[in-house]
Write an enzyme that holds these catalytic residues in place. Structure first.
Site, short mmCIF file in Angstrom:
data_model
loop_
_atom_site.label_atom_id
_atom_site.label_comp_id
_atom_site.label_asym_id
_atom_site.label_seq_id
_atom_site.Cartn_x
_atom_site.Cartn_y
_atom_site.Cartn_z
N LYS A 198 -10.04 1.82 2.16
CA LYS A 198 -10.29 1.17 0.87
C LYS A 198 -11.59 1.72 0.29
CE LYS A 198 -8.36 -2.93 3.02
NZ LYS A 198 -8.55 -4.26 3.56
N CYS B 91 16.07 8.63 52.89
CA CYS B 91 16.85 9.11 51.74
C CYS B 91 16.09 10.27 51.08
CB CYS B 91 17.05 7.98 50.73
SG CYS B 91 17.83 8.54 49.21
N LYS C 191 -4.83 -1.03 10.59
CA LYS C 191 -3.71 -1.64 9.87
C LYS C 191 -2.93 -2.45 10.89
CE LYS C 191 -0.14 -0.73 6.48
NZ LYS C 191 0.91 -1.56 7.04
N LYS D 282 -0.81 6.10 7.98
CA LYS D 282 0.11 5.65 9.04
C LYS D 282 -0.01 6.55 10.27
CE LYS D 282 2.93 2.76 8.35
NZ LYS D 282 3.97 2.27 7.50
N CYS E 112 17.93 1.47 47.91
CA CYS E 112 18.64 2.24 48.93
C CYS E 112 18.02 1.86 50.27
CB CYS E 112 18.45 3.74 48.65
SG CYS E 112 18.89 4.77 50.06
N LEU F 182 0.84 -1.20 0.00
CA LEU F 182 0.00 0.00 0.00
C LEU F 182 0.86 1.24 0.00
CD1 LEU F 182 -2.63 -0.97 2.72
CD2 LEU F 182 -3.04 -0.72 0.27
S1 IVH Z 1 -5.39 -4.44 2.54
C1 IVH Z 1 -3.29 -4.37 -1.88
N1 IVH Z 1 -6.00 -4.26 5.06
O1 IVH Z 1 -0.44 -3.88 5.28
C2 IVH Z 1 -2.96 -4.52 -0.50
N2 IVH Z 1 -3.73 -4.66 4.50
O2 IVH Z 1 1.31 -2.10 3.64
C3 IVH Z 1 -4.21 -4.63 0.30
N3 IVH Z 1 -2.25 -4.87 6.44
O3 IVH Z 1 0.62 -6.15 2.86
C4 IVH Z 1 -3.90 -4.69 1.71
N4 IVH Z 1 -3.80 -4.59 7.98
O4 IVH Z 1 0.01 -7.07 5.16
C5 IVH Z 1 -5.01 -4.45 4.18
N5 IVH Z 1 -6.72 -4.05 7.25
C6 IVH Z 1 -5.73 -4.27 6.37
C7 IVH Z 1 -4.40 -4.50 6.78
C8 IVH Z 1 -3.43 -4.69 5.80
C9 IVH Z 1 -2.51 -4.82 7.76
C10 IVH Z 1 -0.91 -5.06 5.86
C11 IVH Z 1 -0.88 -6.08 4.75
C12 IVH Z 1 -0.30 -5.38 3.55
C13 IVH Z 1 0.38 -4.22 4.19
C14 IVH Z 1 0.44 -3.08 3.20
#
Ligand code: IVH
Length: 684
Positions: free
Chosen positions: A302, A441, A125, A326, A436, A90
């Site tokens: 998404k 102290c 994430k 992030k 101590c 991503l």
């Molecule tokens: S969707 C096309 N959903 O983050 C990639 N990824 O930096 C779609 N990850 O490789 C990924 N939580 O291992 C998705 N809720 C989540 C996620 C997630 C962790 C990780 C995953 C991916 C990486 C991308």
């Protein structure tokens, strides 16, 4: 079990099938829903029956049998698995502005006006290891790591040991079982499991892991799946690759379907109507980040409508329909330039690393705790080392990794102090800590004053570290009660104070003296092992300071949430004449307490509680015990879960005792149980 011998081959086959269904279902209740329906004994019995039947008829053993989850023979190398659809990565957004830019880009590419709303699915994430698991006709057949995105490693036997991964998909009433489905998600280790694992590794003198993600990766990518089986890994699904026979329209539908098939899927998730709602979710998740059982490093956003995914397409590395939001990094690399020793309230001496200052999440970090000398030894950390420091929430920055590759040979080991660095008194070793021995102290007094005045304790505004230090250095405060005897002229004489600020401080002290809620006072006086929570429990239970002061060890021990260590600390604290003197001196200075409302003394300690019995009771039957608990407003359950309040452990306890300990559920023995009954007015 004897009747099993009579089973014909055909009957055995049928029973094996039945047992697998049952065990799979109960696995799901336990590992995915965290809500078991049967006791551990009942589960063990089913499992044993299956093992025995499979031993008798090895030709019926299949790879998806629950008995095959315990491990498998080691291999020489991992096989390769080519993903039918590449596993992309991503793009990152580092802040809200970049999330908005993503939204604007999506609209531009879709030809929508800038003020249109695009619906997004926002998910956590998870910071783990991505993995693809293939099911054919509902059965687990293949698992692979992401690898380079095109070809991954075959980890089928390893993933089989993860209990939250179904070996057979559940059969939902409203969804067909696809001929093939590739489930994608994250292999994770819970933060508490990670801590436990590191502790065990350290005890055995083995190398520890820097974070839960490395621990999950190190545990999954094992040629010997038996090792994976011992590490408690988890799997959370966040998407799919190929699916045959089902047309999903939205990402939200995919996640719902995955849950119906028996997976944990991304939660807490939010279907957002527009980018503003995404931003709200992003803020909230970042704020609550610490409270999740898994490590999260951001959110994933998404486009919810899958048709739009095709329209948006992808670059060579990542899709255009998703982005990672992030969180601000909490770790940075820096160098230890020195070590100092800090003496706490209890006299414990903590080594503190002085760092080359680095900025983490908007704050400059120049010190990090090294906890104690066991930690120093375990990490083999030295002065001059390059390290990774972490700052999370309000906690003190700490060192998570020593980068040993950067050593030059000039690093100096960190030794425990021979004398108290503040008062020069002797130092004794108690467990991992050096302490101590001097109870007067000055360092201990300074820390006690800071704690006493702190917001959750007496809440005296204006007494911070600098002022507390001055009080002690100038001899104005020799014990905590002296704070209430300070005069304006004393304070005016201190550097940094003027008429107004001295007056404010005197007023703050006066105000803090009156009508102090009992729990705050109990917390403020620094009884060892009594934190905010325990102080509240004690206040509610005893109501007045006098009653608590005179409480016996057994009386304290009978209280929910008070164990032997806390009970002992309290009794010892009030047995010390110096402590009593200081407290009386406070009352003389005009301290008044607002005493808590106690719960009705006769009130049942079982009211609203879920109790589980394991092992035999010698003074009554199980039925009688159940009857008593229920008549006192409690509920008796057969299995231990996180929701259990109390486990009564009789003679020869079963696996429920172990389970209670694993989950940290309170246990008491028969005597403790009888004592609780007496408290509730039952004669036993
Ligand atoms: S969707 C096309 N959903 O983050 C990639 N990824 O930096 C779609 N990850 O490789 C990924 N939580 O291992 C998705 N809720 C989540 C996620 C997630 C962790 C990780 C995953 C991916 C990486 C991308």
């Amino acid at each position: 079990m004897a009747e099993k011998k009579k089973l014909s081959r055909e009957e055995a086959k049928k029973r094996i099938e039945e047992l697998r269904e049952l065990i799979n279902y109960h696995n799901y209740r336990y590992y995915v829903l965290d809500s078991p329906e049967i006791t551990d004994e009942e589960y063990d019995q089913l499992f044993r029956e299956l093992v025995e039947l499979e031993e008798m008829y090895p030709e019926f053993v299949t790879p998806d049998s629950p008995t095959q989850r315990v491990g498998a023979p080691p291999r020489k190398e991992f096989g390769e698995v080519r993903h039918s659809i590449p596993m992309l990565s991503l793009q990152d957004a580092r802040n809200e502005d970049e999330l908005r830019e993503f939204d604007a880009r999506v609209k531009r590419q879709l030809g929508l006006p800038p003020d249109a709303d695009v619906e997004y699915m926002a998910e956590p994430k998870f910071d783990g290891l991505s993995c693809e698991i293939v099911y054919e006709n509902g059965r687990y057949v293949l698992a692979s790591t992401r690898g380079d995105g095109v070809v991954g490693e075959d980890v089928t036997p390893n993933v089989r040991t993860i209990k939250s991964v179904p070996m057979r998909l559940l059969n939902p009433p409203d969804l067909p079982i696809p001929a093939r489905i590739e489930v994608r998600g994250e292999v994770l280790m819970r933060k508490d499991e990670f801590e436990k694992l590191n502790m065990e590794l350290a005890k055995r003198g083995e190398r520890t892991f820097a974070n839960p993600r490395n621990a999950a990766a190190g545990s999954l990518r094992q040629l010997d799946p038996n090792i994976t089986a011992q590490r408690r890994l988890d799997f959370v699904a966040w998407g799919i690759g190929v699916v045959e026979g089902i047309e999903f329209k939205k990402q939200s539908e995919i996640l719902e379907a995955l849950e119906k098939y028996g997976f944990k899927a991304s939660r807490p998730r939010k279907a957002c109507r527009n980018i503003d709602e995404v931003i709200q979710y992003y803020r909230q998740m970042e704020q609550e980040r610490e409270s999740f059982v898994y490590e999260l490093d951001g959110i994933v956003v998404k486009v919810n409508n899958l048709e739009l995914h095709d329209k948006l397409g992808q670059t060579s590395r990542s899709p255009r329909w998703a982005i990672a939001g992030k969180f601000a990094p909490r770790q940075k690399t820096t160098k230890i330039i020195d070590v100092v020793y800090s003496v706490g309230r209890s006299g414990a001496i903590t080594p503190v690393a002085i760092l080359e200052p680095v900025e983490i999440g908007g704050v400059t970090v120049s010190r990090a705790t090294l906890h104690n000398f066991d930690f120093v030894k375990m990490m083999d950390v030295r002065i001059g080392d390059t390290v990774i420091v972490q700052r999370a929430g309000d906690v003190i920055p700490e060192i998570v990794t020593v980068i040993k590759e950067k050593r030059t040979g000039k690093e100096k080991p960190i030794e425990p102090p021979e004398k108290c660095p503040v008062c020069g008194a002797d130092v004794v070793k108690e467990g991992a800590y050096y302490r101590c021995v001097n109870i007067s102290c000055p360092a201990r007094l300074v820390q006690s004053i800071i704690h006493f005045a702190s917001r959750k304790a007496m809440d005296i505004e204006g007494i911070g570290e600098k002022t507390a230090r001055l009080f002690v250095e100038r001899g104005l405060v020799k014990d905590l009660a002296d704070i209430f005897y300070l005069k304006k002229s004393d304070i005016l004489a201190l550097p940094g104070f003027a008429e107004k600020s001295a007056q404010n401080l005197i007023e703050a002290i006066e105000k803090a003296k009156k009508d102090v809620p009992l729990w705050r006072f109990l917390y403020a006086i620094g009884i060892p092992n009594v934190g905010e929570y325990t102080a509240k429990v004690l206040a509610e239970k005893f109501g007045t300071f006098e009653r608590l002061k005179n409480a016996s060890y057994t009386e304290l021990l009978s209280i929910e949430g008070i164990g032997p260590e806390i009970a002992r600390s309290i009794v010892e604290f009030f047995r010390e004449p110096r402590n009593i003197q200081v407290i009386e001196k406070m009352f003389k200075a005009g301290l008044t307490l607002k005493e808590a409302e106690t719960r009705e003394v006769k009130e049942s300690p079982f009211a609203g509680k879920t109790v589980v019995f394991t092992g035999a009771l010698s003074s009554m039957t199980r039925d009688r015990a159940r009857e008593l608990v229920e008549s006192l407003g409690g509920r008796v359950s057969n299995s231990v879960s996180r929701k259990t309040d109390l486990v009564v452990v009789g003679e020869n306890p079963g696996s429920k005792f172990r389970r209670a300990q694993e989950l940290g559920v309170k246990t008491i023995n028969e005597d403790g149980f009888l004592e609780m009954l007496r408290q509730a007015g039952v004669e036993v």
